[in-house]
Write an enzyme that holds these catalytic residues in place. Structure first.
Site, PDB file in Angstrom:
ATOM      1  N   THR A  29      13.967  -9.799 -11.500  1.00  0.00           N
ATOM      2  CA  THR A  29      15.293  -9.066 -11.279  1.00  0.00           C
ATOM      3  C   THR A  29      16.575  -9.840 -10.758  1.00  0.00           C
ATOM      4  OG1 THR A  29      14.716  -8.615  -9.094  1.00  0.00           O
ATOM      5  CG2 THR A  29      13.969  -6.992 -10.630  1.00  0.00           C
ATOM      6  N   LYS A  30      16.143 -11.071 -10.652  1.00  0.00           N
ATOM      7  CA  LYS A  30      17.292 -12.060 -10.095  1.00  0.00           C
ATOM      8  C   LYS A  30      17.751 -12.979 -11.095  1.00  0.00           C
ATOM      9  CE  LYS A  30      15.987 -11.672  -5.294  1.00  0.00           C
ATOM     10  NZ  LYS A  30      15.089 -12.129  -4.252  1.00  0.00           N
ATOM     11  N   ASN A  57       9.299   0.197  -2.149  1.00  0.00           N
ATOM     12  CA  ASN A  57       9.141  -0.015  -0.607  1.00  0.00           C
ATOM     13  C   ASN A  57       9.306  -1.513  -0.294  1.00  0.00           C
ATOM     14  OD1 ASN A  57       6.648  -0.497  -1.921  1.00  0.00           O
ATOM     15  ND2 ASN A  57       5.791  -0.792   0.045  1.00  0.00           N
ATOM     16  N   PHE A  58      10.571  -1.882  -0.700  1.00  0.00           N
ATOM     17  CA  PHE A  58      11.070  -3.402  -0.112  1.00  0.00           C
ATOM     18  C   PHE A  58      11.571  -3.413   1.090  1.00  0.00           C
ATOM     19  CE2 PHE A  58      12.152  -3.792  -4.842  1.00  0.00           C
ATOM     20  CZ  PHE A  58      11.102  -4.681  -5.406  1.00  0.00           C
ATOM     21  N   GLU A  66       1.240  -1.192   8.096  1.00  0.00           N
ATOM     22  CA  GLU A  66       0.445  -0.140   8.736  1.00  0.00           C
ATOM     23  C   GLU A  66       0.469   0.119  10.300  1.00  0.00           C
ATOM     24  OE1 GLU A  66      -1.345   2.389   7.140  1.00  0.00           O
ATOM     25  OE2 GLU A  66      -1.752   3.167   9.201  1.00  0.00           O
ATOM     26  N   ARG A  87      20.364  -6.166  -2.447  1.00  0.00           N
ATOM     27  CA  ARG A  87      20.702  -7.510  -2.930  1.00  0.00           C
ATOM     28  C   ARG A  87      20.284  -7.879  -4.315  1.00  0.00           C
ATOM     29  NH1 ARG A  87      18.449  -8.103   2.469  1.00  0.00           N
ATOM     30  NH2 ARG A  87      16.254  -8.513   1.603  1.00  0.00           N
ATOM     31  N   GLN A  90       0.765  -1.123  -0.064  1.00  0.00           N
ATOM     32  CA  GLN A  90      -0.093  -0.037  -0.010  1.00  0.00           C
ATOM     33  C   GLN A  90       0.810   1.277   0.087  1.00  0.00           C
ATOM     34  OE1 GLN A  90      -3.278   2.341   2.805  1.00  0.00           O
ATOM     35  NE2 GLN A  90      -3.088   0.295   3.064  1.00  0.00           N
ATOM     36  N   VAL A 132       8.059  -3.618   8.178  1.00  0.00           N
ATOM     37  CA  VAL A 132       6.875  -2.653   8.993  1.00  0.00           C
ATOM     38  C   VAL A 132       5.682  -2.759   8.166  1.00  0.00           C
ATOM     39  CG1 VAL A 132       6.090  -0.334   9.635  1.00  0.00           C
ATOM     40  CG2 VAL A 132       8.317  -1.363  10.354  1.00  0.00           C
ATOM     41  N   GLY A 162      -7.647  20.640  18.979  1.00  0.00           N
ATOM     42  CA  GLY A 162      -7.436  21.934  19.085  1.00  0.00           C
ATOM     43  C   GLY A 162      -7.824  22.589  20.479  1.00  0.00           C
ATOM     44  N   GLY A 163      -7.813  23.785  20.214  1.00  0.00           N
ATOM     45  CA  GLY A 163      -8.310  24.683  21.576  1.00  0.00           C
ATOM     46  C   GLY A 163      -9.804  24.744  21.568  1.00  0.00           C
ATOM     47  N   ASP A 189       0.650   3.809   5.887  1.00  0.00           N
ATOM     48  CA  ASP A 189       0.908   3.477   4.651  1.00  0.00           C
ATOM     49  C   ASP A 189       0.610   4.836   3.533  1.00  0.00           C
ATOM     50  OD1 ASP A 189       1.916   1.175   4.949  1.00  0.00           O
ATOM     51  OD2 ASP A 189      -0.093   0.191   4.646  1.00  0.00           O
TER      52      ASP A 189
END
Ligand code: CAO
Length: 407
Positions: free
Chosen positions: A73-74, A95-96, A138, A103, A16, A136, A246-247, A167
């Site tokens: 990609t490997k 966001n690997f 969310e 690697r 995400q 990690v 808030g106030g 996320d």
């Protein structure tokens, strides 16, 4: 002409946080090429599936206006194609898990060698420090960024919120970093590394709570309800229920039908300038000049009683009637809208905030359109790509997307 026309994005994002960032950039006109694992793709394609055989709403709602190529990609060929893409594109977004890009052989140093103008933008769970290697999601970010400890009721456990601040919130932060880096590149001619850590993004959105943490050193937080209830404050900012951040004190109040409708509530704010009008509306004109109620400081230790009294009035009206009565009087309030009500709200359809999209596998579905409206860069929401829909498979072919089958 779109704002980001001509910007080419190598989109290595998944799940995400990253996809929300690149979807925004695509809506603003960037050419977004999503690189996915052959045969598998972004894991969300097949998560929370509601229509058998079709890409899930989880995926489709986060990947509009992008193209998809599949590339391993490997293996050697995949890496060669990726090198070509790095040379051609302006921005690489990923966001690997920490270290995954290294690697693959695409460290920041290697990327700079291949394309010194490249902007490399990453979402990670944490910035440098003790947790930098952690994966990690969310809710971990909500918990470590200060949101969970300050959300919920005083006598209950910490709570996460439905708003995906870890996320999607971090995706937004990253998008701002990317467009700023593109702007700076106009002057320097160089790319740069952009990092948005989810913990940092959540904390940025919880800024007012760090404010309150410091105010606590100088006395109790008088706008929190517990102040009037004589409940002592501890060392850290407490959970404030539905208190206004808030106030201007506020609370969620029951409206007509609350016994059967879980969303028959209104958020009601006793903004100081509107106080006299509030007193008239709720049938308490005597509070206008009573020194116990007439000023904001005098009211602070009576908020529970005041909101209970206002609620006696809101319970006689529907949430929309409360809005209709209060809005002309400049009394700030808002109905608690269910997702069903939002999905059916015509004005949100009119502005393109909620859009209907057609998809070859699943048919029509609703999505959230671009929340940023620009007068000179209109957004047309296009369906998400099928897995590998834009891969060019002819050996050696260099098409628009410059992707060769490398499966
Ligand atoms: N070809 C070959 N391999 C590929 C590939 C491709 N096209 N695309 C990805 N891969 C590989 C990666 O190289 C990685 O392999 P290694 O572990 O061998 O290096 C592997 O796929 C998995 O990547 P991952 O570790 O990022 O994925 P995960 O499902 O295990 O973890 C997540 C997911 C989200 C926890 C992790 O990516 C992460 O912490 N990201 C950063 C924080 C983040 O964005 N979190 C928000 C997620 S949204 O809730």
């Amino acid at each position: 002409m779109k704002a980001l026309e001509g910007v080419k994005i190598l989109d290595f994002t998944h799940v995400q946080s990253g996809p929300t960032c690149t979807q925004l950039l695509a809506w603003l006109g960037a050419d977004c090429i999503k690189v996915e694992r052959p045969g598998v793709g972004d894991a969300t394609r097949k998560q929370l599936v509601d229509v058998e055989g079709a890409d899930s709403l989880y995926f489709t709602m986060l990947n509009h206006n992008k193209r998809s190529i599949t590339l391993n990609t490997k293996n050697e060929t995949g890496r060669e194609v990726l090198e070509r893409l790095v040379k051609e594109c302006d921005v690489l977004v990923e966001n690997f898990a920490p270290g995954a890009l290294d690697r693959m052989g695409f460290s920041w140093e290697r990327i700079q060698e291949l394309n010194p103008r490249m902007i490399m933008a990453s979402v990670k769970g944490f910035g440098p420090g003790p947790y930098e290697d952690c994966k990690v999601y969310e809710n971990v970010a909500q918990c470590t960024g200060g949101a969970a400890s300050t959300t919920g009721f005083l006598d209950g456990p910490p709570l996460v919120t439905g708003a995906q601040i870890g996320d999607s919130g971090t995706g937004l932060h990253l998008a701002l970093g990317i467009v700023s880096a593109l702007f700076q590149r106009e002057t320097t001619g160089r790319g740069q590394k952009v990092l948005a850590a989810m913990q940092d993004g959540v904390l940025n959105l919880c800024r007012v709570k760090l404010r309150d943490q410091q105010r606590l050193q100088h006395g109790p937080l008088s706008e929190y309800r517990q102040f009037g209830q004589d409940i002592p404050f501890g060392e850290a900012v407490p959970r404030a229920g539905n208190d206004s951040g808030g106030g201007q004190p506020g609370w969620i109040l029951k409206c007509k039908g609350w016994e059967n409708d879980p969303d028959a509530y209104v958020y009601f704010i006793t903004q100081a300038p509107a106080w006299k009008k509030i007193c008239d509306v709720i049938g308490k004109p005597e509070w206008k000049d009573d020194p116990e109620y007439a000023t904001p400081p005098a009211r602070l230790d009576k908020l529970t009683h005041i909101f209970d009294t206002i609620e006696e009035w809101t319970k006689t009206k529907t949430k929309f009637e409360v809005m209709d009565i209060c809005n002309p009087l400049d009394i700030p309030c808002g109905p608690i809208l269910s997702m069903k009500e939002i999905a059916e709200e015509p004005s949100l359809r009119d502005t393109g905030t909620v859009v209907e999209v057609d998809h070859p596998e699943r048919g029509k579905y609703l999505s959230v359109g671009c929340p940023i409206k620009m007068s000179d860069s209109a957004v047309e929401v296009e369906r998400s790509p099928l897995l590998g829909e834009h891969t060019i498979r002819a050996s050696g072919a260099i098409g628009e997307v410059t992707a060769q089958a490398a499966e």
